[in-house]
Design a protein around this motif. Structure first.
Motif, PDB file in Angstrom:
ATOM      1  N   VAL A  76       0.825  -1.208   0.000  1.00 44.27           N
ATOM      2  CA  VAL A  76       0.000   0.000   0.000  1.00 44.27           C
ATOM      3  C   VAL A  76       0.859   1.256   0.000  1.00 44.27           C
ATOM      4  O   VAL A  76       0.584   2.219  -0.729  1.00 44.27           O
ATOM      5  N   LYS A  77       1.889   1.276   0.803  1.00 42.69           N
ATOM      6  CA  LYS A  77       2.761   2.446   0.943  1.00 42.69           C
ATOM      7  C   LYS A  77       4.210   2.032   0.729  1.00 42.69           C
ATOM      8  O   LYS A  77       5.003   1.976   1.671  1.00 42.69           O
ATOM      9  N   PRO A  78       4.590   1.737  -0.509  1.00 48.63           N
ATOM     10  CA  PRO A  78       5.951   1.254  -0.741  1.00 48.63           C
ATOM     11  C   PRO A  78       7.034   2.249  -0.358  1.00 48.63           C
ATOM     12  O   PRO A  78       8.168   1.840  -0.072  1.00 48.63           O
ATOM     13  N   ASP A  79       6.717   3.527  -0.330  1.00 47.65           N
ATOM     14  CA  ASP A  79       7.728   4.509   0.058  1.00 47.65           C
ATOM     15  C   ASP A  79       8.122   4.369   1.525  1.00 47.65           C
ATOM     16  O   ASP A  79       9.231   4.756   1.910  1.00 47.65           O
ATOM     17  N   LEU A  80       7.227   3.820   2.348  1.00 46.01           N
ATOM     18  CA  LEU A  80       7.545   3.643   3.767  1.00 46.01           C
ATOM     19  C   LEU A  80       8.550   2.521   3.973  1.00 46.01           C
ATOM     20  O   LEU A  80       9.436   2.623   4.828  1.00 46.01           O
ATOM     21  N   VAL A  81       8.394   1.443   3.237  1.00 42.27           N
ATOM     22  CA  VAL A  81       9.290   0.281   3.375  1.00 42.27           C
ATOM     23  C   VAL A  81       9.649  -0.217   1.971  1.00 42.27           C
ATOM     24  O   VAL A  81       9.123  -1.230   1.509  1.00 42.27           O
ATOM     25  N   PRO A  82      10.540   0.472   1.282  1.00 39.94           N
ATOM     26  CA  PRO A  82      10.870   0.079  -0.096  1.00 39.94           C
ATOM     27  C   PRO A  82      11.439  -1.319  -0.236  1.00 39.94           C
ATOM     28  O   PRO A  82      11.379  -1.915  -1.309  1.00 39.94           O
ATOM     29  N   GLY A  83      11.984  -1.862   0.851  1.00 40.05           N
ATOM     30  CA  GLY A  83      12.485  -3.231   0.826  1.00 40.05           C
ATOM     31  C   GLY A  83      11.582  -4.194   1.562  1.00 40.05           C
ATOM     32  O   GLY A  83      12.021  -5.272   1.973  1.00 40.05           O
ATOM     33  N   GLY A  84      10.316  -3.845   1.696  1.00 37.69           N
ATOM     34  CA  GLY A  84       9.388  -4.685   2.458  1.00 37.69           C
ATOM     35  C   GLY A  84       9.184  -6.063   1.879  1.00 37.69           C
ATOM     36  O   GLY A  84       8.701  -6.966   2.581  1.00 37.69           O
ATOM     37  N   SER A  85       9.578  -6.266   0.629  1.00 33.13           N
ATOM     38  CA  SER A  85       9.455  -7.605   0.055  1.00 33.13           C
ATOM     39  C   SER A  85      10.398  -8.603   0.711  1.00 33.13           C
ATOM     40  O   SER A  85      10.332  -9.800   0.418  1.00 33.13           O
ATOM     41  N   VAL A  86      11.267  -8.138   1.622  1.00 38.11           N
ATOM     42  CA  VAL A  86      12.112  -9.080   2.357  1.00 38.11           C
ATOM     43  C   VAL A  86      11.248 -10.030   3.187  1.00 38.11           C
ATOM     44  O   VAL A  86      11.718 -11.104   3.604  1.00 38.11           O
ATOM     45  N   GLY A  87       9.992  -9.663   3.408  1.00 37.73           N
ATOM     46  CA  GLY A  87       9.081 -10.582   4.092  1.00 37.73           C
ATOM     47  C   GLY A  87       8.977 -11.924   3.403  1.00 37.73           C
ATOM     48  O   GLY A  87       8.806 -12.960   4.050  1.00 37.73           O
ATOM     49  N   ASP A 374      -5.947   7.909  -0.739  1.00 42.23           N
ATOM     50  CA  ASP A 374      -4.634   7.347  -0.414  1.00 42.23           C
ATOM     51  C   ASP A 374      -4.377   7.260   1.079  1.00 42.23           C
ATOM     52  O   ASP A 374      -3.848   6.263   1.574  1.00 42.23           O
ATOM     53  N   ASP A 375      -4.734   8.305   1.806  1.00 46.59           N
ATOM     54  CA  ASP A 375      -4.415   8.320   3.235  1.00 46.59           C
ATOM     55  C   ASP A 375      -5.302   7.373   4.041  1.00 46.59           C
ATOM     56  O   ASP A 375      -5.021   7.112   5.210  1.00 46.59           O
ATOM     57  N   GLN A 376      -6.364   6.870   3.427  1.00 48.17           N
ATOM     58  CA  GLN A 376      -7.254   5.934   4.104  1.00 48.17           C
ATOM     59  C   GLN A 376      -7.072   4.497   3.626  1.00 48.17           C
ATOM     60  O   GLN A 376      -7.638   3.571   4.206  1.00 48.17           O
TER      61      GLN A 376
END
Length: 404
Positions: A76-87, A374-376
């Motif tokens: 949803v917010k890739p800018d917050l965790v650009p490497g979140g695919s490490v999950g 977006d914010d919701q």
């Protein structure tokens, strides 16, 4: 309007039910003549700690929750965790560990592995919920004029047969729209293909070599995908490397290797105590490095990190995850274990993580199509995802697992 990006996700599917730990004495177990002397000899057939504990590890369930929430935020917010695919890396290693531990425990009890029973249990755990999600997505595609669901029935068919990763691996340029509506199911494809092959490979190793040599073979297998990625690496091969079951196999196999090591070491073996002590010391640094990757490294985007991440990075993430998993399994009283064993975290990871994984992507796309701001989108998407996961758990997953 924000829409979920076509990025990697996590397979939170591997929630292990009590039936997975039950002794499998099915007539379909593959046991050769060599199994008889092993059965009489005792000692866990070379795996004296295979049956250690025997229950669920709450911290591993809590780790599932953290991973799946990270991926939802990432989509949803890739800018917050650009490497979140490490999950996804975390879940591959966790899945390899849990599945191998169950297989070795069955072998230690019975001298064989019931392949048909294993595949039946995996199907009951994963298949019906997946097919339900695919059917709903296909109906949305055909019944409603929603832009993000246009042609989604094709993606639903590919997801239902677990080949989304193979389709994506064959695309050298930007990902096509063919799999976009359910692109998150690529990781399920990787795991399903691993589940098909690994029990057979492991059984062959256990039947035709000693437990010590089997450990050495698993360790050697862990290295092959790294060498294969180094040989394949080119920017044009990024999709092939990222989605291929062969190029991601080391992440699952490192989890499997950890399970074999822990099963081989007796409870009073000083090496087991040493392993637990060092895992405990390195757990927080491993967590921190995984968090740093999620926060700073744009894994799924073109960047200077790609040559490193798409070759050695997968193995590094798996080794960091294995460190965390070893701590949670060996040191239940440690702070990481206590934190991840909190009731809410472990319950969600045990019962809802798979459903959250399955439903978050179509739910977010639906909300975006319906005009949610977006914010919701993140809070509403999280609430709707949990609701869908609860429905999946109560109406599909739990009833079928009870019948199974």
């Amino acid at each position: 309007m924000s829409t979920p990006t076509d990025r990697s996700t996590v397979d939170a599917a591997d929630t292990v039910e009590a039936v997975d730990a039950a002794t499998d004495r099915s007539a379909h177990s593959l046991r050769g003549p060599a199994a008889e002397p092993r059965r009489r000899s005792g000692g866990g057939r070379g795996f004296p700690s295979a049956l250690r504990g025997g229950g669920r590890v709450a911290g591993l369930d809590g780790l599932r929750t953290v991973a799946v929430v990270l991926v939802i935020v990432y989509h949803v917010k890739p800018d917050l965790v650009p490497g979140g695919s490490v999950g996804v890396d975390v879940f591959f290693t966790l899945s390899g560990f849990v599945i191998t531990r169950l297989l070795i425990a069955e072998y230690a009890r019975t001298g064989g592995i019931g392949l048909r029973s294993f595949y039946k249990r995996r199907w009951l755990r994963l298949g019906p919920a997946m097919l339900t999600m695919c059917a709903v997505t296909a109906l949305l595609s055909l019944a409603l004029p929603l832009p993000l669901f246009d042609g989604a029935w094709k993606a639903a068919v590919l997801a239902a047969v677990s080949v989304v990763n193979l389709v994506r691996a064959g695309e050298s340029g930007p990902y096509s729209d063919l799999t976009a509506p359910l692109s998150h199911t690529w990781s399920l494809g990787v795991e399903e293909q691993f589940y098909l092959a690994w029990p057979i490979v492991l059984l062959l190793l256990l039947r035709h070599t000693t437990a010590r040599r089997a450990l050495a073979w698993v360790a050697a297998l862990c290295v092959l995908p790294l060498l294969w990625r180094l040989a394949l690496w080119d920017p044009s091969a990024a999709h092939r490397i990222y989605n291929g079951p062969d190029t991601r196999a080391d992440q699952l196999l490192i989890g499997a290797l950890l399970a074999v090591v822990l099963a081989r070491l007796r409870a009073d073996d000083p090496r087991l105590a040493l392993l637990g002590r060092w895992a405990g010391r390195l757990c927080w640094p491993a967590f921190a490095l995984l968090g740093l990757v999620a926060w700073q490294i744009p894994i799924a985007d073109t960047s200077a990190w790609n040559p490193v991440w798409y070759t050695a990075g997968f193995m590094i993430a798996a080794l960091l995850t294995a460190t965390v998993v070893a701590t949670l399994d060996l040191l239940p009283g440690s702070w990481p274990s206590r934190l991840l064993s909190l009731t809410a975290l472990s319950w969600i990871g045990r019962n809802l993580s798979y459903g959250m994984y399955l439903w978050h992507y179509p739910v977010i796309r639906l909300l975006s199509d319906l005009g949610v701001e977006d914010d919701q989108l993140l809070p509403m998407g999280m609430v709707a995802t949990v609701a869908a996961a609860l429905a999946s758990y109560a109406l599909v997953e739990r009833p079928l697992m009870r019948r199974g």
